[in-house]
Scaffold this motif. Structure first.
Motif, mmCIF file in Angstrom:
data_model
loop_
_atom_site.group_PDB
_atom_site.id
_atom_site.type_symbol
_atom_site.label_atom_id
_atom_site.label_comp_id
_atom_site.label_asym_id
_atom_site.label_seq_id
_atom_site.Cartn_x
_atom_site.Cartn_y
_atom_site.Cartn_z
ATOM 1 N N LEU A 18 87.234 7.324 30.933
ATOM 2 C CA LEU A 18 87.424 7.642 32.342
ATOM 3 C C LEU A 18 87.942 9.062 32.479
ATOM 4 C CD1 LEU A 18 89.272 4.363 33.432
ATOM 5 C CD2 LEU A 18 86.857 4.884 33.703
ATOM 6 N N ALA A 19 87.162 9.920 33.088
ATOM 7 C CA ALA A 19 87.604 11.286 33.343
ATOM 8 C C ALA A 19 88.506 11.314 34.564
ATOM 9 C CB ALA A 19 86.408 12.200 33.552
ATOM 10 N N LEU A 20 89.338 12.315 34.633
ATOM 11 C CA LEU A 20 90.251 12.479 35.756
ATOM 12 C C LEU A 20 89.460 12.692 37.046
ATOM 13 C CD1 LEU A 20 93.370 12.736 36.161
ATOM 14 C CD2 LEU A 20 93.037 15.210 36.095
ATOM 15 N N GLU A 21 89.886 12.007 38.096
ATOM 16 C CA GLU A 21 89.232 12.177 39.390
ATOM 17 C C GLU A 21 89.621 13.533 39.956
ATOM 18 O OE1 GLU A 21 89.486 9.023 42.173
ATOM 19 O OE2 GLU A 21 89.492 7.468 40.640
ATOM 20 N N SER A 22 88.738 14.491 39.811
ATOM 21 C CA SER A 22 89.038 15.851 40.236
ATOM 22 C C SER A 22 87.738 16.587 40.499
ATOM 23 C CB SER A 22 89.845 16.585 39.152
ATOM 24 O OG SER A 22 89.962 17.953 39.443
ATOM 25 N N ASP A 23 87.792 17.547 41.407
ATOM 26 C CA ASP A 23 86.628 18.383 41.684
ATOM 27 C C ASP A 23 86.650 19.676 40.885
ATOM 28 O OD1 ASP A 23 85.456 16.621 43.513
ATOM 29 O OD2 ASP A 23 86.738 17.345 45.138
ATOM 30 N N ASP A 24 87.624 19.801 39.968
ATOM 31 C CA ASP A 24 87.690 20.980 39.117
ATOM 32 C C ASP A 24 86.468 21.026 38.203
ATOM 33 O OD1 ASP A 24 90.109 21.574 40.253
ATOM 34 O OD2 ASP A 24 91.302 20.708 38.624
ATOM 35 N N LEU A 25 86.042 22.233 37.866
ATOM 36 C CA LEU A 25 84.902 22.405 36.967
ATOM 37 C C LEU A 25 85.356 22.251 35.523
ATOM 38 C CD1 LEU A 25 81.947 23.147 36.406
ATOM 39 C CD2 LEU A 25 82.652 25.554 36.420
ATOM 40 N N PHE A 26 84.790 21.278 34.820
ATOM 41 C CA PHE A 26 85.051 21.072 33.398
ATOM 42 C C PHE A 26 84.063 21.915 32.591
ATOM 43 C CE2 PHE A 26 87.398 17.683 35.128
ATOM 44 C CZ PHE A 26 88.202 17.114 34.157
ATOM 45 N N GLU A 27 84.572 22.563 31.548
ATOM 46 C CA GLU A 27 83.722 23.365 30.682
ATOM 47 C C GLU A 27 82.979 22.517 29.649
ATOM 48 O OE1 GLU A 27 83.197 26.605 30.958
ATOM 49 O OE2 GLU A 27 84.557 26.740 32.697
ATOM 50 N N LEU A 28 83.171 21.223 29.681
ATOM 51 C CA LEU A 28 82.625 20.316 28.670
ATOM 52 C C LEU A 28 81.106 20.451 28.571
ATOM 53 C CD1 LEU A 28 83.610 18.099 26.703
ATOM 54 C CD2 LEU A 28 83.023 16.429 28.473
ATOM 55 N N GLU A 29 80.614 20.691 27.325
ATOM 56 C CA GLU A 29 79.186 20.834 27.065
ATOM 57 C C GLU A 29 78.643 19.712 26.189
ATOM 58 O OE1 GLU A 29 78.731 24.656 25.290
ATOM 59 O OE2 GLU A 29 79.300 25.758 27.095
ATOM 60 N N VAL A 30 79.449 19.252 25.230
ATOM 61 C CA VAL A 30 79.011 18.197 24.307
ATOM 62 C C VAL A 30 80.060 17.099 24.277
ATOM 63 C CG1 VAL A 30 78.386 17.629 21.930
ATOM 64 C CG2 VAL A 30 77.762 19.857 22.872
ATOM 65 N N LEU B 277 92.118 25.485 23.929
ATOM 66 C CA LEU B 277 91.378 24.581 23.045
ATOM 67 C C LEU B 277 89.961 24.365 23.562
ATOM 68 C CD1 LEU B 277 91.739 22.829 20.490
ATOM 69 C CD2 LEU B 277 92.269 20.912 22.014
ATOM 70 N N GLN B 278 88.970 24.577 22.681
ATOM 71 C CA GLN B 278 87.567 24.442 23.061
ATOM 72 C C GLN B 278 86.837 23.350 22.286
ATOM 73 O OE1 GLN B 278 85.646 28.240 22.676
ATOM 74 N NE2 GLN B 278 86.969 29.240 24.191
ATOM 75 N N CYS C 79 90.726 3.554 23.957
ATOM 76 C CA CYS C 79 90.194 4.015 25.232
ATOM 77 C C CYS C 79 90.569 5.475 25.450
ATOM 78 C CB CYS C 79 90.712 3.164 26.396
ATOM 79 S SG CYS C 79 92.513 3.253 26.584
ATOM 80 N N VAL C 80 89.848 6.108 26.354
ATOM 81 C CA VAL C 80 90.196 7.456 26.817
ATOM 82 C C VAL C 80 90.243 7.401 28.330
ATOM 83 C CG1 VAL C 80 89.512 9.881 26.919
ATOM 84 C CG2 VAL C 80 89.096 8.564 24.834
ATOM 85 N N VAL C 81 91.428 7.561 28.915
ATOM 86 C CA VAL C 81 91.592 7.493 30.368
ATOM 87 C C VAL C 81 92.255 8.770 30.861
ATOM 88 C CG1 VAL C 81 91.693 4.982 30.424
ATOM 89 C CG2 VAL C 81 93.796 6.287 30.126
ATOM 90 N N GLU C 82 91.950 9.103 32.107
ATOM 91 C CA GLU C 82 92.488 10.309 32.738
ATOM 92 C C GLU C 82 92.228 11.554 31.889
ATOM 93 O OE1 GLU C 82 96.596 9.473 33.637
ATOM 94 O OE2 GLU C 82 96.041 8.522 35.521
ATOM 95 N N PHE C 83 91.003 11.628 31.370
ATOM 96 C CA PHE C 83 90.619 12.799 30.587
ATOM 97 C C PHE C 83 90.587 14.014 31.501
ATOM 98 C CE2 PHE C 83 87.082 15.608 29.283
ATOM 99 C CZ PHE C 83 87.610 16.067 28.087
ATOM 100 N N GLY C 84 91.409 15.028 31.193
ATOM 101 C CA GLY C 84 91.528 16.168 32.088
ATOM 102 C C GLY C 84 91.545 17.512 31.394
ATOM 103 N N LEU C 85 91.007 17.600 30.187
ATOM 104 C CA LEU C 85 90.989 18.866 29.447
ATOM 105 C C LEU C 85 89.820 19.714 29.956
ATOM 106 C CD1 LEU C 85 91.717 17.537 25.836
ATOM 107 C CD2 LEU C 85 93.330 18.444 27.514
ATOM 108 N N THR C 86 90.067 20.416 31.044
ATOM 109 C CA THR C 86 88.981 21.145 31.716
ATOM 110 C C THR C 86 88.423 22.283 30.869
ATOM 111 O OG1 THR C 86 90.630 22.540 32.811
ATOM 112 C CG2 THR C 86 89.865 20.590 34.007
ATOM 113 N N GLN C 87 89.242 22.836 29.951
ATOM 114 C CA GLN C 87 88.783 23.979 29.165
ATOM 115 C C GLN C 87 87.979 23.583 27.940
ATOM 116 O OE1 GLN C 87 91.637 22.577 28.880
ATOM 117 N NE2 GLN C 87 92.297 22.608 26.741
ATOM 118 N N LEU C 88 87.981 22.299 27.587
ATOM 119 C CA LEU C 88 87.327 21.827 26.371
ATOM 120 C C LEU C 88 85.805 21.911 26.505
ATOM 121 C CD1 LEU C 88 88.611 20.678 23.770
ATOM 122 C CD2 LEU C 88 87.956 18.408 24.577
#
Length: 677
Positions: A227-239, A192-193, A204-213
């Protein structure tokens, strides 16, 4: 009719019964009042368009003739049922639009029909009164789907069971439903993009973790926290669009992302690192209590630190307009070196600081309008300040002055809006040894400046050369009641470049104001003034638009349509003037100009004997009276004098005839005796 595209020739032939139009491999049957799918269209048709008809059932035999079908649209019908075998002969179908129908009535049978489409890529089920359970059944076996729209339905809650098998889904549209809760509904959608959940009821939006979006639209909800998920993963989020919500704090964003557009317009957001009374809250944390079933999780967050920890180096657009921001934390903008558009309008800002080497070196548009700015701080030296800035909006603040030389190093500045501030323009260059006492804004020498708005600034008696060295094309001086005193000599520096000039509501009267030097003007606004005579200098201009509303003009020149102005005008506003109904020759002449448009023509009125009439339909008695009033005065005097002259002539003739005998005897008695020579 069908149109064949071959060697440039167009061939048309009729089809029946619905009168559909065939263009190449497309059959267009939109709005034909069809109650069923015609079976006699071309067998090689790849696209069928049946939008806006009255089809209620798509039967097993409806599409038997169309084995090559790739795209089918049945939007805005009365479709209640698709029979299970309807698509057995069209298994190559890629795109199916069923929006705005009544599929909720027989959704289980329709689901069986959809399951026979192994190649389906795009499905539109918007506006079918579907619940989340119905959607789950309808899409259960559609693992090939890449785009799904279930907008404008009655979905309320989403969990992991709804979209379980949609492993290839790239785009999902859920806008305009009644969604108030989402529980891990998208975790299985690994590809999903683009996700649109706008116009719902998410709190609310909490623990947002859709890294591919890549694109997330959650605007127009009731979100207070993001609140985005506390993670060092790279999120593809652009907009990320969080506009029109109830955000209380700046969102806690992913630490690593590709975010380039962050839209936070119309929220309740502010910063609380320090309070107006000077109290510091830098070390205060906020705790979030997350309740999931029987488990409770407490997350402690320092919002100010989280802002700094988010990597915003790729951010180009930041819209924080219509919030409650009264200051920006130290170093807040320093995290955004790529920022090109910054909108902070309609907040409570009291101060904004600019400095050399500012991290906003890439900024092209800065909007600080409708705040409470009393001061624009700047450290101006030899370096560049906002070197790439093109648009600077400071309207509707409390500014009285700008830092000296603030525009000196903005090498690309083109548009500046200072309207509705109490500022004055600096006059002609100061004489050596003389200090200009009154605070003013100096725009002299800003060569790149083309658009300037000074509306409602309280300008008084402009003089000197305030625009010297500029190339202004658009200038707005409206709502400055004391700006125009005497002639327009102070505007002469713009005579060659000015194209649009607004002098609306500037108390301009019928004094000798000469516009003839401004040959480049194409738009001129003189509305809301006190003009009693049409300025004759306008006749030589070649304007495209002229606004004369709300003045005191009794008439326009009779020959206005024959002047260069009348020949070039494309638009003229004339209403709310006390025109004389008996001097409307100019109006009739303008009506005959084919290329001229009078947008407020229905509002134009004229006065006659205390009556207000429309010049488009004057009563015949008024026309006769006007013709008499406007007749040639010489002819009028001749008509009045002729009876008197005739009377005198007749009287003289009568007297002469009565006294003829006596006169002859008197002459004869005096002249009858001959005189000797």
């Amino acid at each position: 009719l069908a149109v064949g595209w071959g060697s440039g020739a167009v061939t048309a032939w009729p089809t029946s019964p619905g009168g559909c139009e065939l263009v190449q491999s497309t059959a267009d049957c939109v709005g034909r009042w069809l109650s069923s799918v015609p079976g006699n269209l071309r067998g090689d048709t790849e696209e069928l368009l049946f939008d806006d008809n009255t089809i209620q059932v798509l039967g097993n035999a409806s599409l038997l003739s169309y084995h090559q079908l790739r795209r089918l649209s049945l939007t805005k019908n009365r479709l209640e049922l698709i029979e299970p075998g309807a698509f057995l002969s069209s298994q190559g179908l890629h795109v199916l639009s069923l929006a705005d129908n009544l599929l909720f009535t027989n959704y289980s049978l329709t689901a069986a029909a959809l399951s026979a489409l192994p190649a389906l890529r795009i499905l539109d089920l918007a506006g079918n009164r579907l619940t989340e359970d119905m959607v789950s059944v309808l899409v259960w076996n559609l693992s090939s789907l890449e785009s799904l729209s279930v907008a404008r339905n009655i979905i309320m809650r989403l969990d992991s069971s709804v979209f379980t098998n949609l492993t290839q889904l790239l785009e999902l549209n859920l806008e305009k439903n009644y969604i108030f809760e989402i529980d891990q509904a998208f975790e299985g959608l690994q590809r999903l993009q683009r996700l649109n959940v706008a116009y719902n009821y998410l709190p609310c939006v909490v623990e947002f973790g859709l890294t591919q979006l890549r694109v997330l639209n959650v605007s127009n909800n009731v979100i207070e926290w993001f609140l985005a998920l506390e993670s060092d993963d790279l999120f593809e989020l652009e907009v990320l669009d969080l506009s029109h919500n109830r955000l209380l704090f700046f969102p806690v964003l992913p630490r690593q992302s590709k975010l380039h557009s962050l839209l936070l317009k119309d929220n309740e957001m502010s910063f609380y690192q320090r309070l107006p009374n000077g109290t510091s809250l830098a070390d205060v944390t906020v705790q979030f209590l997350l309740i999931d079933g029987n488990s409770t999780n407490v997350t402690t967050v320092s919002l100010w630190d989280e802002i700094c920890h988010s990597n915003l180096s790729s951010l180009r657009i930041l819209d924080m307009s219509q919030n409650q921001v009264w200051y920006l934390p130290e170093g807040f903008l320093a995290q955004m070196p790529s920022l090109t558009h910054l909108k902070l309008n309609q907040n409570c800002l009291e101060m904004f600081h600019l400095s050399e080497g500012d991290p906003l070196a890439m900024l092209t548009e800065l909007d600080l309008s409708q705040n409470q700015l009393a001061e624009l701080g700047a450290e101006v030296g030899a370096g560049d300040v906002l070197p790439n800035l093109k648009l600077f909006n400071l309207s509707t603040n409390r500014l009285r002055v700008l830092p000296p030389g603030v525009f000196t190093y903005t090498r690309k500045i083109a548009t500046v809006d200072l309207s509705h501030n109490r500022v004055d323009l600096c006059p002609q260059p100061a004489i050596a040894g003389e200090v200009e006492s009154a605070p003013c804004v100096d725009i002299r020498g800003v060569e790149t400046l083309t658009h300037l708005s000074l509306a409602g600034c309280g300008l008084r008696g402009l003089g000197g050369h305030p625009f010297q060295g500029t190339s202004l094309m658009h200038l707005d001086l409206s709502d400055n009641h004391q700006a125009l005193s005497g002639d327009l000599e102070w505007l002469q520096d713009l005579a060659l470049t000015l194209q649009v000039l607004s002098l609306r509501n500037t108390s301009l009267s019928s004094t000798a104001v000469d516009f003839s030097a401004f040959n480049g003007l194409v738009r001129l606004d003189l509305s809301g003034n006190s003009l009693t005579v049409f300025p004759t200098s306008l006749g030589v201009l070649k304007l495209h638009s002229l606004d004369l509303r709300d003045n005191c003009l009794p008439a326009l020149p009779p020959d206005v349509a024959r002047t260069p102005l009348g020949k070039s005008l494309r638009e003229v506003y004339l209403s709310r003037n006390p025109y004389n109904c008996c001097t409307l020759g100019w109006w009739d002449a303008l009506q005959r100009v084919k290329a001229l448009h009078v947008p407020d023509g229905q509002e134009v009125t004229c006065s006659y004997a205390s009556r207000t009439l429309s010049p488009r339909a004057l009563p015949e008695p008024v026309l006769r009276s006007c013709r008499w009033q406007t007749a040639d005065l010489a002819l009028l005097y001749l008509v009045l004098a002729l009876p008197t002259c005739l009377t005198l002539l007749v009287a003289f003739a009568v007297v002469f005839l009565m006294l003829k005998q006596k006169l002859l005897k008197m002459v004869k008695s005096r002249c009858g005796v001959s005189s000797p020579y």
